[in-house]
Design a protein around this motif. Sequence first.
Motif, mmCIF file in Angstrom:
data_model
loop_
_atom_site.group_PDB
_atom_site.id
_atom_site.type_symbol
_atom_site.label_atom_id
_atom_site.label_comp_id
_atom_site.label_asym_id
_atom_site.label_seq_id
_atom_site.Cartn_x
_atom_site.Cartn_y
_atom_site.Cartn_z
ATOM 1 N N SER A 191 0.847 -1.195 0.000
ATOM 2 C CA SER A 191 0.000 0.000 0.000
ATOM 3 C C SER A 191 0.880 1.242 0.000
ATOM 4 C CB SER A 191 -0.904 0.005 1.237
ATOM 5 O OG SER A 191 -1.595 1.221 1.354
ATOM 6 N N SER A 192 0.436 2.276 -0.715
ATOM 7 C CA SER A 192 1.111 3.573 -0.676
ATOM 8 C C SER A 192 0.077 4.660 -0.912
ATOM 9 C CB SER A 192 2.228 3.654 -1.716
ATOM 10 O OG SER A 192 1.686 3.560 -3.025
ATOM 11 N N SER A 193 0.320 5.824 -0.340
ATOM 12 C CA SER A 193 -0.639 6.922 -0.479
ATOM 13 C C SER A 193 0.003 8.235 -0.083
ATOM 14 C CB SER A 193 -1.880 6.670 0.396
ATOM 15 O OG SER A 193 -1.518 6.610 1.762
ATOM 16 N N ILE A 194 -0.643 9.318 -0.500
ATOM 17 C CA ILE A 194 -0.278 10.667 -0.071
ATOM 18 C C ILE A 194 -1.497 11.259 0.626
ATOM 19 C CG2 ILE A 194 0.465 12.971 -0.775
ATOM 20 C CD1 ILE A 194 1.750 11.723 -3.231
ATOM 21 N N THR A 195 -1.306 11.779 1.828
ATOM 22 C CA THR A 195 -2.377 12.408 2.582
ATOM 23 C C THR A 195 -1.866 13.740 3.130
ATOM 24 O OG1 THR A 195 -1.735 11.233 4.599
ATOM 25 C CG2 THR A 195 -3.392 10.184 3.187
ATOM 26 N N TYR A 196 -2.709 14.406 3.904
ATOM 27 C CA TYR A 196 -2.305 15.684 4.494
ATOM 28 C C TYR A 196 -2.818 15.756 5.926
ATOM 29 C CZ TYR A 196 -7.129 17.226 3.793
ATOM 30 O OH TYR A 196 -8.488 17.326 3.842
ATOM 31 N N THR A 197 -2.338 16.735 6.681
ATOM 32 C CA THR A 197 -2.826 16.971 8.033
ATOM 33 C C THR A 197 -3.022 18.470 8.231
ATOM 34 O OG1 THR A 197 -1.682 15.027 8.922
ATOM 35 C CG2 THR A 197 -2.357 16.719 10.493
ATOM 36 N N TYR A 198 -4.263 18.861 8.468
ATOM 37 C CA TYR A 198 -4.577 20.256 8.778
ATOM 38 C C TYR A 198 -4.407 20.497 10.280
ATOM 39 C CZ TYR A 198 -6.355 23.324 5.095
ATOM 40 O OH TYR A 198 -6.456 24.201 4.053
ATOM 41 N N PRO A 199 -4.006 21.714 10.667
ATOM 42 C CA PRO A 199 -4.007 22.033 12.100
ATOM 43 C C PRO A 199 -5.429 21.965 12.653
ATOM 44 C CG PRO A 199 -2.851 23.721 10.819
ATOM 45 C CD PRO A 199 -3.564 22.861 9.840
ATOM 46 N N GLN A 200 -5.540 21.689 13.920
ATOM 47 C CA GLN A 200 -6.839 21.695 14.575
ATOM 48 C C GLN A 200 -7.245 23.130 14.924
ATOM 49 O OE1 GLN A 200 -6.826 18.856 17.893
ATOM 50 N NE2 GLN A 200 -5.063 17.894 16.947
#
Length: 924
Positions: free
Chosen positions: A669-678
Amino acid sequence: MKRILVFLAVLTATFSYAQSTDSVVGQLTDKEYNNEPLAFANILIKGTTKGTTSDFDGHYGLQGLEPGAYTLIFSFVGYETQEISIQVVAGKVTEVNVPMGASAAALSEIVITTTTKRESETALLLEQKKAVEIKTAIGAQELSKKAVSDAAAATLKVTGVNKKEGSSKIYVRGLGDRYNTTTLNGLPLPSNDPRNKNIDLSLFGSDIIGSVGIGKAFSSYMSSDVSGANIDIISKETSQKSLFKIGFSSGANTQTTFEDFKEIDGANWFGINSNTKHNVRNLSTYSFDNNYTPNDGKANPNLGLSINYGKKFTLSDESSLSIFLVGSFSNKYTFQEGASDAIVDISDSGVLNVGSIFDTKTYNYNASKMLMGNVVYKINPNHKLSFNHLFVHSNNQKVQDFIGTTNDVGRDNDDNRLVNVLLQTEIQNKLFVNQLLSTNKFGESIDVNAALSYNAIFNDEPDRRKNTFIINNDTNTTRISQNAVRDNSRFYGNLFENNIAGNLSFVKYLGDRQENNGKITLGYDGSISDRKFDGIYFDHNFTDPRNTFLDINNLDATFNQSNLNSGLFGIETSRGRNSNDAETYLPQLYDAEKTIHAGYIDAVYKFSDKFTANLGVRTEDVKMNVKWDTNISFPGFSNNSEIALDKQYILPSLNLKYEVNEKINLRASSSITYTYPQFKEIAPFTYEGINFQESGNPALLPSDNYNGELKFELFPNKSELISVGLFGKLIQNSINRLERNSAVERDFTFDNSGDATVFGAELEGRLSILSKESEDAEKSQNLTFGGNITLMKTKLEYNTANTLFNYTGDSSELEGASPFTLNADLSYRFSVNDKETISTLVFNYQSDKVYSIGTNFQENIVEKGVPLLDFVFSHKFNKNLSVKFNAKNLLNPSFERYRDIPEKLTMNSYKKGTSISVGISYNL
């Protein structure tokens, strides 16, 4: 085409089972689950002990039968048993394909049990085996066996998951709250706490849980604001004709029950506080509703009550309506006694640099109520409509009584004075969840699914009371201390958030649903969230604190209208505006909005019988706006400002599966994701505790995440699994909680600290050690073992170009990332007819992990690893009556945190005691 495939399946089954042609073969399908193959169902020749079970694809076979008449019994837990008479002809193969379901039919015998297929360990293991993507889930059956009471505890039984002690936050492969997402039936949930991104999973009791899925590998149909995992709670539905179950439990704790206990004045035993907002309209009037003095009493035994009701109505041969209702109440008393030392470091000359040193007592009372209902309308086998409603009300009351010394008081040998800090905190949550879901099948190859939800969360912190006193043991007196503005204060905080979310997907199978080479899915996800938070402090500033003496057991004799009138103290609000005009002391607040619009295409294609690929692309448009008006400012921002983030993403994902044989899978498995600040990580609102404070950083930016994983899976049989996985992550511009240097002993904030890497290995095993069954199948016993180990290496390389924070050293492990985690359980089951006994030992260990990252030459604070051992015992006397006993935290270790210096000096320590509970349930 379908007839040809059935013929080939029959031919294959015939060849694989025996050379004799006097046999019966066929396939079982699941009417309750889109007519998918039904694995592990029982097929028995009536009047004999001869039988078999269906395989992973629902196929079965009976060989070596003499010509003649037979009656076959087809059964599966939670489904109606079917008896079918057949005639076996010499030299012929008899094919019997049976659709199994829970709907009423003209059957000679009906058997209903309380366990449904989608909640069992074997069924979830089968789904894991068949899925293209890497997935893990824990079902209601396993939750019961391990005495898991809620969704938070359920996640800790999954490989690679651990929890920060004293917090609702979970960490998946070293990544905490901001890197995870939580959904209910695939739809997003708001947080119940302004300090967290995800809702507290302990709010979801096991009575409403069908299963909890932990998605650690990502596909395009999932939200991409995640790098740790998506936790998806699947709520229960009933497939039984009728159900009424009532349960009662009571428990005790070795260091709490029947001992002296302090409680906050205001909320009642049932956990309801109607005074969630202040009534202050004039600062010259002392108009608070609650007493300052805690109530003294005894800690009673913990109680739990639950009622389950289900009913299924048959409307026609193909149509049904089912109703499932759950109501529960539970409460819990806990007491912790220990120490809290604000150790900073050791100087070059070996001198210990410390702040406050406290002996601590913490009294905690929690009461929660839950109501859930769902209505499922099965229009026909192709169309299904369901509505879910969930209401959760929780109330947590905590009294923290700290006595010790500070740099100013009690340090010298001839100073016989102590500082006493008393903090009373109450958190009340009300969560409303409403979901409407529709699944539709058109023709043989097209599905259209839709879902819509509206959620609302009310989070109140009514009247948080803080007092600081100086105790003089020479004169046996206690007086007011007022070194800081918050030393004697009341705080009111209120949060409201609503969320509207929906999704729509179109699925085209490359063939028909049962036999195809794959499928293509087009979908849309949307979410709109709106949060409003306000908080106000009422600081009690004494004119002459050094000469203001009081009775610590009767604080309201000091904090009252008479002393306010006399000028003994005055009241100021959080902005220092001392005015009689209520409009001039507005609360601190922040407003936040977030909208997400996403479209995706997801393709699954089976290149051969062994190799399947899943490729997806997701596009997301994410907008977040946070406005605040507080009494503090942040470098580059005023105390009345706003920040807007607007990002567009194109995010690919790839999942590969290679079936070496029927029992072995290889996955990648491979992927690109992101994380927004809370929201709260951005808003510079300060939350204050006894000896710490935490505030946001409006300069935060989103992170980009790159994820990869390899996994080997071996399924020795239907209930066993051995798997080995390797995973890695790169998080660019990662967001971290850190401790900064300030006048406050422990001052925490957030920062884009630098790039982080995570590498690890996971080993999981579920094995049957002993399995015996009598010839008549009336008696059976088995001994099973389950365990998982996670080894992990994390590294955060600091961004040294950041001049706002001076990091200690060049790098650190990630906050909350335990390098070594072990979960294990050993379970013995013995049954005779309707009687059943299960005993289970459950063990967990997490090694030392970073609690907070240090700056300005202060080393990290580390949470010490501890072993946990639980014992669970249950006995079912018959189909109706059962009892359960469990003992948790048998080893009762000391929970500690220390500053990461060579001496590893302890900063916090306490014990939780051993908890014991007994419950009884009756199923009518």
